[in-house]
Design a protein around this motif. Structure first.
Motif, short mmCIF file in Angstrom:
data_model
loop_
_atom_site.label_atom_id
_atom_site.label_comp_id
_atom_site.label_asym_id
_atom_site.label_seq_id
_atom_site.Cartn_x
_atom_site.Cartn_y
_atom_site.Cartn_z
N GLY A 167 53.67 42.11 63.16
CA GLY A 167 52.42 42.58 62.55
C GLY A 167 51.88 41.63 61.49
N PRO A 168 52.65 41.29 60.47
CA PRO A 168 52.16 40.34 59.45
C PRO A 168 51.84 38.96 60.02
N GLN A 169 52.54 38.55 61.10
CA GLN A 169 52.27 37.24 61.69
C GLN A 169 50.88 37.22 62.34
N ASP B 229 34.54 35.09 59.24
CA ASP B 229 34.25 36.22 58.35
C ASP B 229 35.55 36.69 57.70
N LEU B 230 35.89 36.08 56.58
CA LEU B 230 37.16 36.37 55.92
C LEU B 230 37.22 37.81 55.43
N ASP B 231 36.09 38.35 54.94
CA ASP B 231 36.07 39.73 54.45
C ASP B 231 36.37 40.71 55.57
N LYS B 232 35.78 40.47 56.73
CA LYS B 232 36.02 41.36 57.87
C LYS B 232 37.47 41.27 58.32
N VAL B 233 38.01 40.07 58.32
CA VAL B 233 39.42 39.90 58.70
C VAL B 233 40.33 40.64 57.72
N GLU B 234 40.03 40.54 56.43
CA GLU B 234 40.83 41.25 55.43
C GLU B 234 40.75 42.75 55.64
N LEU C 125 44.07 45.19 56.99
CA LEU C 125 44.64 46.39 56.37
C LEU C 125 44.79 47.51 57.40
N LYS C 126 43.76 47.67 58.24
CA LYS C 126 43.84 48.71 59.28
C LYS C 126 44.95 48.39 60.27
#
Length: 771
Positions: free
Chosen positions: A458-460, A409-414, A418-419
């Motif tokens: 975090g970004p990783q 679920d790419l949308d949920k991951v995106e 952000l959170k």
């Protein structure tokens, strides 16, 4: 790498080992110099001085021989001339000391010594100078060895970054692992030896990054190799490489004491430091009587304080109440400083020679306001950290990212990325404020590096989650995200310990800075349990925890880290199989998991809390080894007659022996620290030997299965991540600091175990004892 600038004649001693080496020599020389001051000298005292002088000369001669041996080593040609010159100077000075302490006798047979005290002082200075130069030059050899090991690791990282297939990667990672072991021990020794606490803290921070990044490097590289066209996988991997290279740069800067590279182009002001400087200036007004130069310094210092408070007041996470109190104290500080300055002007006009009562009152009020502001800033930073731990968002966010990735679920991951990014920013903000209030340099450095680690990690995690959502069926992508999530949880746990230490220092308690070592940590895995035999029954007797000496720590840690690297190799070999569910692969992965938990024990981490837990895990490991032996033996029976079948059977013959030896070791009774340490050491090393044999078998079995297109049986196999977990006991109290985990709780077998805070809600900044 540019040659290091060095002047051995500066005689600046930066390590404890050199300082401690010189202490006995200084003591002896002091005895000789003091003896010259005495007008009357007994025969006994005179003879003692002669003995000391001769002893110094003999010791210096032995010392010089070692220095000369270092000088003639081909690898030390760069210091040869300087070392030989320093050795010659030291030998001459030692001989002079012996001559000056020699006693002449007059015609009556009475001892006479015509040497002046000044001659002895000159000789003593020359000896100390020469010996110190030799020690500093020898230290250069140690530094060169460390930098050489650092360069090897850098070169291995470059090779790892360029590999394009799994076979080359396994070979390159194995080389990298052995070089990391060497660097870990050299940097550990250097960290413990450094006198400067800031340098020790920076070395510890750099070493922590390297060790914690090793597993992330493994999984991120494997993911990138499995999915070479995935941009998020490449970003994830590149982030690990960059972070490790920055850590290697930090090691270089600490070893070379390069302040520019350590501090960066502009070091931000730290509130604790500028408040202390301001308070010192205010109190010095009793002497300066707030004259014009002092007033200018006070105004500039208060301006710095007010500028630094903006980190607190501008933070979106600072409550309105805290913000208003900080601004109020700043206004009061301005008014009190204005009063103090006016009094200074008045004193200058009246040409008063002594401080006035009004000036003393103004100084006291100014100090009180400064202290109140300091306390308010501490409360603000600690409350922010406490709120983060109370909300405990990390577990939920990471779980949601994992579930979204597995579901593709790419949308949920995106959405949750952000959170998670917002949460990461909040943690960085908290680290920044904690650094402001940290009461000593090591804690400030630790807070700075905690912020840096979260900014990188975090970004990783986000990129690892994105990779999994793009390739939801990829086991290596899931494993990679799990590894990064575990690293994040460990970082949060480290932060909770840091907050507790800073809070203790703010409360005036003497806090010992947590020192990072890739060795068993004091109070953890190497708190040995004495096992005493009563008749035919083995009983565990809980005694006061004891610490291993550095040699024992290093020995256990080296074996543990080598075993960890073997688990990485075995996992990589298991990934090669087209059928990851066959019995050989599953049992090999089981054994890899068990060995990894034993490695964690050597660091004072993981599910194994006592030596008995370690021995129990080793028993399970040996049993699983016997099961794998039977599985591969059945597989070998299907191999056509020939060289390969004979070869795999010869490998197999060794497995039962290793398993039996490991069983004998874990069952043997022990009494006392030495015996228990020997048993732990033997258990780790025998597990490592069995692990190496299993790795060879799995690799060879894969080659044969591929060659002859043989399938391996499938059967239900229980997956072991660790032995049956020991009973965890959390003791809490209800005082104002909220629930505090005890250092140790009682294990069901009577031994001692570590309490663990991992995966537990973090209720307040005072809620955790050091693990």
């Amino acid at each position: 790498m540019a040659a290091a600038k060095f002047d051995s004649r500066s005689l600046e001693i930066k390590t404890k080992s050199i300082e401690q080496t010189l202490v006995p020599l200084v003591t002896q020389i002091t005895t000789l110099v003091n003896h010259k001051e005495k007008a009357k000298k007994s025969e006994k005292a005179t003879k003692a001085v002669v003995d000391v002088g001769q002893a110094v000369n003999i010791a210096v001669e032995r010392f010089v021989r070692v220095g000369e041996a270092i000088a003639i080593d081909d690898e030390n040609a760069d210091i040869k001339d300087e070392m030989l010159d320093a050795c010659k100077e030291a030998r001459t000075a030692g001989q002079n000391i012996a001559k000056l302490t020699d006693v002449q006798y007059d015609e009556a047979g009475q001892p006479v010594n015509y040497t002046e005290k000044s001659a002895m002082v000159r000789a003593a200075r020359g000896l100390l100078s020469a010996v110190t130069r030799v020690l500093l030059l020898a230290d250069r050899v140690v530094v060169k060895q460390l930098l050489k090991a650092k360069d090897k690791v850098s070169a291995s990282l470059n090779k790892l970054e360029l590999v394009g297939n799994f076979t080359d990667f396994v070979q390159a990672f194995s080389q990298f692992g052995s070089e990391m072991v060497e660097l870990a021990h050299l940097t550990g020794d250097r960290q413990n030896d450094l006198k400067d606490e800031k340098l020790r803290a920076k070395m510890g921070a750099a070493r922590a990054v390297l060790e914690k990044s090793t597993m992330m490097l493994l999984t991120s590289c494997k993911t990138c190799l499995r999915h070479p066209d995935c941009e998020s996988a490449k970003e994830n991997r590149d982030g690990v490489f960059s972070h490790m290279r920055r850590a290697l740069d930090m090691i270089y800067s600490v070893v070379m004491d390069d302040q520019t590279r350590q501090n960066g182009p502009s070091t931000p002001l730290i509130m604790h430091n500028i408040l202390k400087d301001f308070t010192d200036l205010v109190e010095s007004s009793r002497v300066t009587q707030a004259d014009a130069p002092s007033r200018d310094k006070l105004v500039r210092a208060l301006d710095q304080i007010i500028d630094a408070t903006q980190d607190f007041t501008d933070s979106a996470y600072t409550s309105h109440e805290h913000r208003e109190k900080i601004l109020s104290y700043c206004d009061k500080a301005k008014m009190e400083l204005h009063t103090l300055a006016k009094l200074g002007v008045t004193i200058e006009k009246n040409e008063c020679m002594y401080p006035t009562e009004d000036l003393e009152t103004a100084i006291i009020k100014m100090c009180k306001i400064t202290q109140d502001l300091k306390k308010q800033l501490q409360d603000t930073a600690l409350d922010q950290a406490s709120e983060i731990f109370q909300n405990n968002e990390d577990h939920d966010l990471l779980t949601t990212l994992k579930n979204g990735g597995v579901a593709g679920d790419l949308d949920k991951v995106e959405e949750y990325s952000l959170k998670f990014s917002e949460h990461t920013e909040q943690l960085q903000e908290a680290c920044r404020l904690l650094r402001h209030i940290a009461g000593n340099s090591p804690l400030q450095i630790t807070a700075e590096h905690a912020e840096s680690n979260m900014r990188v990690l975090g970004p990783q995690i986000v990129s690892a989650a994105q990779t999994l959502s793009i390739h939801p069926t990829s086991k290596i992508a899931k494993e990679n995200l799990d590894v990064f999530a575990e690293a994040w949880e460990l970082q949060i746990n480290d932060l909770s310990l840091l907050v507790k230490e800073i809070n203790e220092v703010c409360q005036g308690k003497v806090g010992e800075k947590q020192v990072y070592l890739s060795l068993p940590r004091p109070g953890h895995a190497h708190n040995l349990i004495y096992i005493q035999k009563h008749g035919t029954t083995l009983k565990t007797v809980a005694v006061k925890p004891v610490k291993l000496d550095p040699e024992e720590q290093a020995k256990i840690a080296k074996a543990g880290l080598e075993m960890k690297l073997m688990t990485s190799e075995l996992d990589a070999d298991a990934e090669k199989w087209e059928d990851p569910e066959n019995d050989i692969v599953k049992r090999a992965k089981n054994m890899s998991s068990m060995a990894y938990s034993m490695y964690l024990f050597t660091r004072g981490e993981g599910p194994l809390k006592t030596t008995q837990d370690l021995f129990t895990q080793a028993e399970y490991f040996a049993e699983e080894g016997n099961k794998l032996y039977r599985t591969i033996k059945e597989f070998a029976a299907r191999i056509p007659e020939g060289t390969q079948r004979m070869e795999i059977l010869s490998y197999l013959e060794k497995i039962p022996t290793y398993c039996q030896q490991l069983h004998f070791t874990t069952k043997s009774p022990t009494t006392g620290k030495v015996a228990t340490f020997t048993k732990v050491d033997s258990t780790i090393n025998e597990t490592k030997n069995l692990m190496a044999a299993i790795a060879r078998l799995v690799t060879f079995s894969h080659t044969i299965a591929t060659t002859y297109n043989l399938d391996v049986a499938h059967s239900p196999i229980r997956q072991w991540r660790s032995p049956p977990p020991p009973i965890m006991s959390y003791h809490t109290n209800n005082d104002d600091t909220e629930s505090v985990k005890s250092h140790y709780s009682t294990h069901s077998d009577g031994g001692l175990m570590r309490s663990s805070v991992m995966h537990k809600p973090m209720t307040s900044f005072g809620a955790f004892e050091r693990i």
